[in-house]
Design a protein around this motif. Structure first.
Motif, short mmCIF file in Angstrom:
data_model
loop_
_atom_site.label_atom_id
_atom_site.label_comp_id
_atom_site.label_asym_id
_atom_site.label_seq_id
_atom_site.Cartn_x
_atom_site.Cartn_y
_atom_site.Cartn_z
N ARG A 46 0.83 -1.21 0.00
CA ARG A 46 0.00 0.00 0.00
C ARG A 46 0.86 1.26 0.00
NH1 ARG A 46 -3.36 0.40 5.09
NH2 ARG A 46 -4.11 -1.58 4.31
N ARG A 49 2.83 1.78 -3.24
CA ARG A 49 1.97 2.33 -4.29
C ARG A 49 1.74 3.82 -4.06
NH1 ARG A 49 -3.24 3.28 -3.93
NH2 ARG A 49 -3.49 1.93 -2.12
N ARG A 50 1.47 4.21 -2.82
CA ARG A 50 1.23 5.63 -2.53
C ARG A 50 2.49 6.46 -2.79
NH1 ARG A 50 -2.25 5.24 3.08
NH2 ARG A 50 -4.08 4.27 2.16
N THR A 52 4.91 5.75 -4.86
CA THR A 52 5.11 5.81 -6.31
C THR A 52 4.18 6.85 -6.93
OG1 THR A 52 5.71 3.49 -6.32
CG2 THR A 52 5.14 4.46 -8.43
N ALA A 53 2.93 6.86 -6.49
CA ALA A 53 1.97 7.82 -7.04
C ALA A 53 2.37 9.25 -6.68
CB ALA A 53 0.57 7.52 -6.51
N LYS A 54 2.90 9.45 -5.47
CA LYS A 54 3.32 10.79 -5.06
C LYS A 54 4.54 11.26 -5.84
CE LYS A 54 1.26 12.71 -1.43
NZ LYS A 54 0.78 14.06 -1.43
N SER A 55 5.44 10.34 -6.14
CA SER A 55 6.70 10.74 -6.77
C SER A 55 6.59 10.89 -8.28
CB SER A 55 7.79 9.73 -6.43
OG SER A 55 7.49 8.48 -7.01
N MET A 56 5.46 10.53 -8.87
CA MET A 56 5.31 10.67 -10.32
C MET A 56 5.11 12.13 -10.68
SD MET A 56 3.01 7.66 -11.79
CE MET A 56 3.17 6.01 -11.26
N ARG A 57 5.89 12.58 -11.62
CA ARG A 57 5.74 13.94 -12.14
C ARG A 57 5.75 13.85 -13.65
NH1 ARG A 57 9.63 14.62 -7.90
NH2 ARG A 57 8.69 15.74 -6.19
#
Length: 135
Positions: A46, A49-50, A52-57
């Motif tokens: 969990r 995943r969070r 990874t989602a936060k670090s995507m730019r």
């Protein structure tokens, strides 16, 4: 710190979780070593995943990739079409075949047809080999 006649909001003391009337049901963060392996895996998955989602730019990644490709293409184009490697050909026979010379001639013809005065010319410098000179 008045802005448009309003006074600054009052400073609140820092929140004390120990005195909160709303107690947490579980301690946070949980002790991962005390949890069973399946719960540890669920937490790791969990939060991975969070994270990874936060670090995507996506916009930044797109612009960085575009800039890298642009720099690479411009450098290669300059090296093959416009750069004169005088020190490489200086000690060799002046009639040596340069592999990109036909491409350079075609490019020169194309650029001369666009820019009427001529874009660039090659001149023979005595003792220096071929050099590039802009008009």
């Amino acid at each position: 710190n008045r802005m448009l006649g309003r006074s600054a909001p009052p400073r609140l003391p820092p929140y004390n979780f120990a005195l909160s009337p709303y107690r947490a049901k579980k301690p946070w963060p949980p002790e991962l070593l005390e949890l069973p392996r399946s719960k540890q895996f669920n937490f790791e998955r969990r939060f991975k995943r969070r994270l990874t989602a936060k670090s995507m730019r996506p916009k930044l990644n797109k612009w960085v990739r575009t800039l890298q490709w642009t720099i690479a293409v411009v450098l290669l184009t300059h090296c093959f079409w416009f750069q004169e490697w005088v020190n490489v050909y200086e000690h060799e026979d002046p009639d040596v075949f340069v592999p990109v010379e036909p491409l350079r001639r075609k490019t020169k013809e194309l650029l001369d047809s666009v820019f009427w005065d001529g874009f660039y010319t090659y001149e023979e410098a005595p003792g220096k080999g071929r050099t590039s000179k802009s008009k």
